[in-house]
Design an enzyme around this catalytic site. Structure first.
Site, PDB file in Angstrom:
ATOM      1  N   ASP A  87      84.508 -28.485  28.814  1.00  0.00           N
ATOM      2  CA  ASP A  87      83.175 -28.634  28.416  1.00  0.00           C
ATOM      3  C   ASP A  87      83.113 -29.379  27.171  1.00  0.00           C
ATOM      4  O   ASP A  87      83.987 -29.937  26.655  1.00  0.00           O
ATOM      5  CB  ASP A  87      82.534 -27.222  28.208  1.00  0.00           C
ATOM      6  CG  ASP A  87      83.250 -26.582  26.937  1.00  0.00           C
ATOM      7  OD1 ASP A  87      84.550 -26.245  26.978  1.00  0.00           O
ATOM      8  OD2 ASP A  87      82.767 -25.817  26.086  1.00  0.00           O
ATOM      9  N   GLU A 145      84.293 -23.574  25.640  1.00  0.00           N
ATOM     10  CA  GLU A 145      85.096 -23.546  24.415  1.00  0.00           C
ATOM     11  C   GLU A 145      84.191 -23.787  23.388  1.00  0.00           C
ATOM     12  O   GLU A 145      84.458 -23.032  22.418  1.00  0.00           O
ATOM     13  CB  GLU A 145      86.363 -24.441  24.506  1.00  0.00           C
ATOM     14  CG  GLU A 145      87.344 -24.395  23.138  1.00  0.00           C
ATOM     15  CD  GLU A 145      86.676 -25.215  22.079  1.00  0.00           C
ATOM     16  OE1 GLU A 145      87.290 -24.943  20.872  1.00  0.00           O
ATOM     17  OE2 GLU A 145      85.954 -26.045  22.116  1.00  0.00           O
TER      18      GLU A 145
HETATM   19 ZN   LIG Z   1      87.280 -29.142  21.255  1.00  0.00          ZN
END
Ligand SMILES: [Zn+2]
Length: 374
Positions: A87, A145
């Site tokens: 992401d 994340e």
């Molecule tokens: Zn990163």
């Protein structure tokens, strides 16, 4: 035209181009946090066509690059995991176009943080044959994340580690400018609430000003210097900051409530419970009610780990402390030693017009290749 003999140790001329092409293909599939299905589908297709085992968890993948060691294998080769998130942060409005090349740079959201790193990991898996490596390889490519600790899918992946449980070392290819970053500071967020009693601001003695009650805490934090803590021979800084403050209902009313967000970054070697106790004691000393809202552990430096030593010997790269939080801490909490090393530019992470240098991609690949070769 006579061909120019290759310079020993120099990167093949097509290496940077190949990595730029791979990173560009990843950047061409937008994947802001929460929207990783398309990129995960694409990487899964790539992995299933090439490697013996792929495990998908939600929009995250564990790719076993090599066959699982058989029961007869007396001493299976060490397993090294290359980790990266799929992401990006939400895309800035002016960055919505397709990836583009500008001089020696690839410009696209996520180019440095961290699709450039994912491209390096994918090429290593594909191009460096098992017989030429000292270890087996796994790729851990995961979603979410760039958000809260508990929603990060690496947690889901590690909840059932499968063959990752035998990983000797994990390397996170987060942007580090090709410098080895060891350990990471832990992070706790806490809400501190001061209660008061409302009154007319012409007669404040009839109430109690909750914002004023926070004053002594603010003064203490303002005067406090960072606390240097040495871990694994590296110096980390413990710091506490007020990052938000809210209080007051109207211009002529004495505030009856003041709420602050405190962020405490604490050094490796310190547990979350110990750090939380320090914050709670700070609140108690100043008369604030404390609610802990987000607790992320610190990560040891692993400076003496034999594979970290191998990495430093083979590459000669510098090591520095990671004065931020990364998923190495989550891996370490699951028993997998982990360090940060990636080709992206740290200063480009989350920026408008984010870019990565093609030369840095090639350099990052070469560092990993020197580490992994027999
Ligand atoms: Zn990163």
């Amino acid at each position: 035209v006579t061909s120019i003999p290759p310079i020993p140790g120099a990167a093949p001329p097509d290496l940077a181009e190949d990595l730029a092409r791979r990173a560009g293909a990843l950047c061409a599939i937008p994947s802001p946090i929460g929207h990783e299905q398309a990129i995960c589908d694409e990487v899964e297709r790539w992995a299933r066509a090439r490697f013996p085992a792929v495990r998908r968890v939600k929009n995250s993948l564990v790719v076993s690059v090599d066959p699982a060691p058989g029961p007869s294998a007396a001493a299976p080769r060490p397993l090294v995991a290359l980790c990266g998130h799929l992401d990006t942060v939400p895309v800035h409005e002016e960055d919505r176009g397709p990836p583009r090349r500008e001089g020696g740079r690839l410009v696209a959201p996520g180019a440095s943080d961290m699709k450039g790193g994912v491209a390096v990991a994918m090429r290593l898996a594909e191009a460096l044959p098992r017989a030429e490596r000292f270890c087996d390889l796994a790729l851990v490519l995961y979603a979410r994340e760039e958000g809260p600790y508990l929603e990060n899918e690496l947690g889901d992946v590690l909840a059932e580690p499968g063959d990752l449980a035998r990983a000797a070392l994990a390397l996170c290819l987060e942007p580090t400018d090709n410098v080895l970053q060891l350990g990471c500071v832990g992070s706790i967020h806490a809400t501190f609430v001061f209660q008061g009693r409302a009154a007319h601001s012409a007669r404040p003695w009839q109430g109690e000003n909750a914002v004023h009650r926070a004053g002594a805490l603010l003064a203490e934090l303002h005067a406090r210097a960072p606390r240097e803590v040495t871990s694994g021979g590296l110096s980390f800084r413990e710091v506490t900051s007020v990052t938000r403050i809210e209080g007051g209902r109207a211009r002529n009313v004495v505030p009856d409530r003041c709420a602050l967000n405190l962020n405490f970054r604490f050094a490796p070697g310190r547990g979350v419970d110990d750090a939380a106790a320090e914050l709670s004691a700070l609140g108690a000393r100043h008369g604030a009610a404390v609610t802990l809202t987000d607790l992320s552990p610190s990560c040891p430096a692993f400076a003496d780990h034999p594979l970290v030593a191998r990495l430093r010997e083979r590459t000669g790269i510098a090591a520095e402390p990671k004065q931020a939080w990364t998923d190495v801490a989550r891996l370490a909490a699951h028993g997998i030693p982990a360090v940060n090393l990636g080709p992206g530019a740290t200063a480009q992470a989350h920026q408008r017009g984010e870019w990565v240098e093609l030369a840095a991609l090639a350099e990052g690949y070469a560092l990993y290749e020197r580490f992994l070769r027999t």
